[in-house]
Design a protein around this motif. Structure first.
Motif, PDB file in Angstrom:
ATOM      1  N   ARG A  93       0.852  -1.204   0.000  1.00 18.68           N
ATOM      2  CA  ARG A  93       0.000   0.000   0.000  1.00 18.68           C
ATOM      3  C   ARG A  93       0.883   1.248   0.000  1.00 18.68           C
ATOM      4  O   ARG A  93       0.617   2.205  -0.716  1.00 18.68           O
ATOM      5  CB  ARG A  93      -0.913  -0.007   1.230  1.00 18.68           C
ATOM      6  CG  ARG A  93      -2.074  -0.992   1.172  1.00 18.68           C
ATOM      7  CD  ARG A  93      -3.158  -0.661   2.209  1.00 18.68           C
ATOM      8  NE  ARG A  93      -2.639  -0.586   3.565  1.00 18.68           N
ATOM      9  CZ  ARG A  93      -2.605  -1.623   4.423  1.00 18.68           C
ATOM     10  NH1 ARG A  93      -3.067  -2.813   4.054  1.00 18.68           N
ATOM     11  NH2 ARG A  93      -2.129  -1.459   5.649  1.00 18.68           N
ATOM     12  N   GLY A  94       1.957   1.208   0.811  1.00 22.77           N
ATOM     13  CA  GLY A  94       2.875   2.349   0.871  1.00 22.77           C
ATOM     14  C   GLY A  94       3.527   2.619  -0.471  1.00 22.77           C
ATOM     15  O   GLY A  94       3.668   3.767  -0.894  1.00 22.77           O
ATOM     16  N   MET A  95       3.880   1.555  -1.173  1.00 31.03           N
ATOM     17  CA  MET A  95       4.516   1.702  -2.489  1.00 31.03           C
ATOM     18  C   MET A  95       3.575   2.386  -3.477  1.00 31.03           C
ATOM     19  O   MET A  95       3.966   3.267  -4.236  1.00 31.03           O
ATOM     20  CB  MET A  95       4.900   0.305  -2.996  1.00 31.03           C
ATOM     21  CG  MET A  95       5.897   0.296  -4.125  1.00 31.03           C
ATOM     22  SD  MET A  95       6.183  -1.377  -4.763  1.00 31.03           S
ATOM     23  CE  MET A  95       6.789  -2.237  -3.339  1.00 31.03           C
ATOM     24  N   GLY A 123      -2.859   9.203  -3.187  1.00 30.42           N
ATOM     25  CA  GLY A 123      -1.418   9.145  -3.403  1.00 30.42           C
ATOM     26  C   GLY A 123      -0.687  10.249  -2.684  1.00 30.42           C
ATOM     27  O   GLY A 123      -1.300  11.213  -2.205  1.00 30.42           O
ATOM     28  N   ALA A 124       0.628  10.090  -2.595  1.00 35.24           N
ATOM     29  CA  ALA A 124       1.463  11.109  -1.962  1.00 35.24           C
ATOM     30  C   ALA A 124       2.426  11.737  -2.964  1.00 35.24           C
ATOM     31  O   ALA A 124       3.094  12.718  -2.657  1.00 35.24           O
ATOM     32  CB  ALA A 124       2.247  10.498  -0.807  1.00 35.24           C
ATOM     33  N   ASN A 125       2.498  11.133  -4.181  1.00 34.69           N
ATOM     34  CA  ASN A 125       3.288  11.677  -5.274  1.00 34.69           C
ATOM     35  C   ASN A 125       4.776  11.802  -4.956  1.00 34.69           C
ATOM     36  O   ASN A 125       5.469  12.619  -5.561  1.00 34.69           O
ATOM     37  CB  ASN A 125       2.731  13.048  -5.706  1.00 34.69           C
ATOM     38  CG  ASN A 125       2.954  13.303  -7.189  1.00 34.69           C
ATOM     39  OD1 ASN A 125       3.111  12.353  -7.971  1.00 34.69           O
ATOM     40  ND2 ASN A 125       2.993  14.567  -7.581  1.00 34.69           N
ATOM     41  N   CYS A 126       5.282  11.029  -3.998  1.00 36.46           N
ATOM     42  CA  CYS A 126       6.713  11.088  -3.633  1.00 36.46           C
ATOM     43  C   CYS A 126       7.581  10.794  -4.854  1.00 36.46           C
ATOM     44  O   CYS A 126       8.631  11.407  -5.063  1.00 36.46           O
ATOM     45  CB  CYS A 126       7.034  10.062  -2.556  1.00 36.46           C
ATOM     46  SG  CYS A 126       5.866   9.992  -1.198  1.00 36.46           S
ATOM     47  N   GLN A 134       1.669   5.655   7.788  1.00 39.89           N
ATOM     48  CA  GLN A 134       2.352   4.450   8.282  1.00 39.89           C
ATOM     49  C   GLN A 134       2.714   3.511   7.123  1.00 39.89           C
ATOM     50  O   GLN A 134       3.786   2.905   7.114  1.00 39.89           O
ATOM     51  CB  GLN A 134       1.476   3.709   9.307  1.00 39.89           C
ATOM     52  CG  GLN A 134       1.393   4.415  10.654  1.00 39.89           C
ATOM     53  CD  GLN A 134       2.768   4.788  11.202  1.00 39.89           C
ATOM     54  OE1 GLN A 134       3.676   3.966  11.240  1.00 39.89           O
ATOM     55  NE2 GLN A 134       2.946   6.050  11.607  1.00 39.89           N
ATOM     56  N   ASP A 135       1.816   3.418   6.143  1.00 35.09           N
ATOM     57  CA  ASP A 135       2.084   2.561   4.982  1.00 35.09           C
ATOM     58  C   ASP A 135       3.300   3.069   4.208  1.00 35.09           C
ATOM     59  O   ASP A 135       4.159   2.287   3.790  1.00 35.09           O
ATOM     60  CB  ASP A 135       0.857   2.525   4.058  1.00 35.09           C
ATOM     61  CG  ASP A 135      -0.328   1.787   4.685  1.00 35.09           C
ATOM     62  OD1 ASP A 135      -0.110   1.011   5.645  1.00 35.09           O
ATOM     63  OD2 ASP A 135      -1.463   1.997   4.211  1.00 35.09           O
ATOM     64  N   ALA A 138       6.353   2.243   6.031  1.00 31.47           N
ATOM     65  CA  ALA A 138       6.669   0.817   5.853  1.00 31.47           C
ATOM     66  C   ALA A 138       7.387   0.603   4.523  1.00 31.47           C
ATOM     67  O   ALA A 138       8.370  -0.144   4.438  1.00 31.47           O
ATOM     68  CB  ALA A 138       5.397  -0.020   5.916  1.00 31.47           C
ATOM     69  N   PHE A 139       6.906   1.281   3.483  1.00 34.26           N
ATOM     70  CA  PHE A 139       7.590   1.167   2.186  1.00 34.26           C
ATOM     71  C   PHE A 139       9.011   1.728   2.274  1.00 34.26           C
ATOM     72  O   PHE A 139       9.961   1.126   1.751  1.00 34.26           O
ATOM     73  CB  PHE A 139       6.809   1.889   1.077  1.00 34.26           C
ATOM     74  CG  PHE A 139       7.629   2.053  -0.174  1.00 34.26           C
ATOM     75  CD1 PHE A 139       7.992   0.934  -0.926  1.00 34.26           C
ATOM     76  CD2 PHE A 139       8.092   3.301  -0.577  1.00 34.26           C
ATOM     77  CE1 PHE A 139       8.790   1.079  -2.067  1.00 34.26           C
ATOM     78  CE2 PHE A 139       8.894   3.436  -1.704  1.00 34.26           C
ATOM     79  CZ  PHE A 139       9.239   2.325  -2.453  1.00 34.26           C
ATOM     80  N   LEU A 140       9.158   2.868   2.943  1.00 33.94           N
ATOM     81  CA  LEU A 140      10.498   3.463   3.070  1.00 33.94           C
ATOM     82  C   LEU A 140      11.465   2.496   3.778  1.00 33.94           C
ATOM     83  O   LEU A 140      12.659   2.473   3.480  1.00 33.94           O
ATOM     84  CB  LEU A 140      10.436   4.801   3.811  1.00 33.94           C
ATOM     85  CG  LEU A 140       9.691   5.921   3.072  1.00 33.94           C
ATOM     86  CD1 LEU A 140       9.580   7.165   3.958  1.00 33.94           C
ATOM     87  CD2 LEU A 140      10.367   6.272   1.749  1.00 33.94           C
ATOM     88  N   GLY A 141      10.908   1.689   4.684  1.00 38.18           N
ATOM     89  CA  GLY A 141      11.728   0.678   5.348  1.00 38.18           C
ATOM     90  C   GLY A 141      12.285  -0.349   4.374  1.00 38.18           C
ATOM     91  O   GLY A 141      13.333  -0.950   4.613  1.00 38.18           O
TER      92      GLY A 141
END
Lengths: 436, 118
Positions: A222-224, A239-242, A347-348, A351-354
């Motif tokens: 989900r984070g991805m 989305g966060a558009n990172c 949080q998602d 988690a992806f950044l991890g």
């Protein structure tokens, strides 16, 4: 020649055949050693996954070599390069923190603080504009800044040359890496650049996921999605558009943006380099590799936690004339003014950044401090090496053997990633010319 | 210089009128090999355009010359009668026949013409 003449003279004077034999033998051994010291440095093969691409340039006058990389590693951890002999590059770039220092800003030899936060040194091979303001176009040029800045290591390169000339094993290491030119200001910078080019972080769970060898958890997936997607509330896409700035396998693009930290700027950022007012408050988009280990965040280290970074992008973007257009009027709510991510979504994303944490990078033996082995261990190790190479008599160990040994672990590690790269490019059926 | 305009749909999905000058005209004024001179080895020339934020896009020189391409690429300075806003202007490339606007590079800061090396 003078050696040979001496032999002949002794022959005439002594008149004994056996002396000639011994001296000639000595001469041959000596000549043999000279030719060993002068042999060309061995090329160092940089290995990385195919999806990182080959858009990088290694200066023609500074090819990456085994000897140069090892010397650069020695220099990276060398405190004699600072005015008070107390700081090395490592002081602000610790391997266990992905080569950052855990502080908002860093203290120099004069007790003052740097204006900006220490940056991670992962994957610099692909960076084209170094520092938060991009003022330097090569790793060679970059290295001179922290070494000589009076508020960082504070020592002229000329002084560093003098100190190193008096310190074993540097004369031999420089000769091994650069031949006759030996210890020079330029060669210090070149060796550091060579070592830094080898700091490749490409074995995180995200890399293994891209290579089809890691199954992300639900929250990571989900984070991805949120990381990559631009929000489009009318179509129900959150989305966060990172990825707009941090997209692609390297998780940075060669960009400078004002990311809305302030409405007025005490640090002009990129404007100082370009003298263009539209660059005020723009800073480099840094890599997100190993991001969970590189707190605090931003060019001034203002955010202590990754949560506060997510809060910033979600709710606290500050308007100004140069605010990135990619951070304006972007929202998960129709007509909204802020990104407005839900707590679970933050949080998602974390988690992806991890998934970007490459734990092998933090422990890679090829990057560790080569000076840190204690004297007793060093002695034992020398004995060990000597017995393998010179079983009879004690002879000084050439640094050559030391680095071959020290780098063995890394070579194996690279072999694995290169295999992954080959597998991947074969799967895609893409051939990329290896032209930089 | 002669002002040209194009009505095109931008990334926001809406149609806008962009006004500016033909990129080819600027290149001609700068002495770039265009028109009859765009032949032989000059056909391996490229145009690398860089934005203030470091974003880069590339065109083949022949793509920009209307003697080759069926479109007129603009260096736009206005959108819907207003100067381009901060973050988009003062100069932006508009390539009407590109279906994706990824090469419609904003905040144009430099245009470099060079021979491709192989």
């Amino acid at each position: 020649m003078s050696g040979r003449r001496k032999v002949l003279t002794k022959y005439k004077l002594g008149g004994s055949g056996w002396i000639v034999t011994i001296l000639s033998a000595t001469f041959c051994v000596f000549a043999g050693m000279v030719s060993v010291t002068h042999k060309a440095p061995v090329p160092y093969e940089l290995k990385y996954p195919a999806n990182f691409g080959s858009r990088f340039t290694i200066p023609a006058d500074n090819p990456t070599t085994q000897e140069g990389v090892y010397l650069g590693r020695m220099l990276f951890y060398e405190k004699r390069l600072s005015a008070n002999n107390k700081l090395s590059c490592e002081s602000c770039h610790e391997q266990k923190r992905a080569f950052t220092d855990g502080r908002p800003v860093s203290m120099g030899v004069d007790g003052s603080f740097t204006p900006r936060s220490s940056m991670s040194l992962a994957n610099l091979l692909w960076v084209r504009n170094f520092f938060w303001d991009g003022r330097s176009q090569s790793l060679e040029a970059q290295a001179a800044f922290p070494l000589t800045d009076p508020h960082e290591m504070g020592q002229t390169l000329a002084e560093s040359v003098k100190k190193l000339q008096k310190t074993a094993p540097y004369p031999a290491l420089f000769q091994g890496a650069f031949g006759e030119t030996g210890i020079t200001e330029q060669n210090i910078l070149k060796a550091l650049a060579q070592f830094e080019r080898t700091l490749i972080s490409a074995d995180s769970p995200y890399d293994r996921y891209m290579a089809g060898r890691y199954q992300p958890t639900e929250t990571e997936l989900r984070g991805m999605q949120l990381f990559e997607n631009g929000p489009d509330p009318r179509r129900g896409i959150r989305g966060a558009n990172c990825g707009h700035c941090h997209g692609g396998p390297k998780t940075f693009k060669e960009l400078f943006h004002n990311n809305g930290l302030d409405s007025a700027f005490t640090d002009p950022g990129r404007e100082k380099v370009t003298a263009q007012s539209m660059d005020k408050g723009r800073f480099r988009v840094p890599t997100l590799r190993n991001i969970l280990l590189t707190a605090p965040y931003m060019h001034d280290g203002r955010f202590k936690t990754i949560e506060s970074v997510l809060d910033h992008y979600s709710e606290h973007i500050q308007q100004s004339a140069t605010l990135s257009s990619f951070l304006q009027d972007i929202s998960n709510e129709e007509g909204g003014k802020s990104l407005s991510l839900a707590p679970q979504e933050k949080q998602d994303i974390i988690a992806f950044l991890g998934m970007l944490t490459d734990s092998a990078f933090m422990t890679n033996p090829a990057f560790t401090n080569p000076h840190s082995i204690s004297k007793a261990q060093q002695h034992a190790r020398n004995q060990d090496i000597q017995q393998q190479i010179f079983p009879v008599r004690s002879t000084p160990v050439r640094p050559h053997n030391a680095y071959v040994r020290a780098n063995r672990g890394y070579t194996n590690c690279l072999r694995r990633s290169s295999h992954a790269a080959r597998t991947q490019s074969a799967g895609l059926g893409i051939h990329e010319a290896s032209q930089p | 210089m002669k002002q040209v305009s194009h009505k095109v749909k931008d990334r926001d999905g809406k149609e806008h009128e962009f006004k500016g000058v033909a990129l080819i005209e600027i290149l001609e004024k700068a002495g770039v090999t265009t028109g009859a001179k765009l032949r032989g080895e000059n056909l391996v020339k490229y145009v690398l355009i860089t934005a203030a934020d470091g974003y880069e896009v590339l065109y083949a020189l022949a793509e920009i010359d209307p003697e080759f391409a069926d479109q007129l690429i603009l260096l736009a300075t206005e959108k819907d009668g207003q100067p381009l806003p901060a973050g988009e202007g003062p100069f932006r490339i508009i390539t009407p026949k590109d279906k994706k606007p990824a090469r419609w590079i904003r905040e144009v800061r430099s245009i470099k013409i060079a021979f491709a090396k192989n």
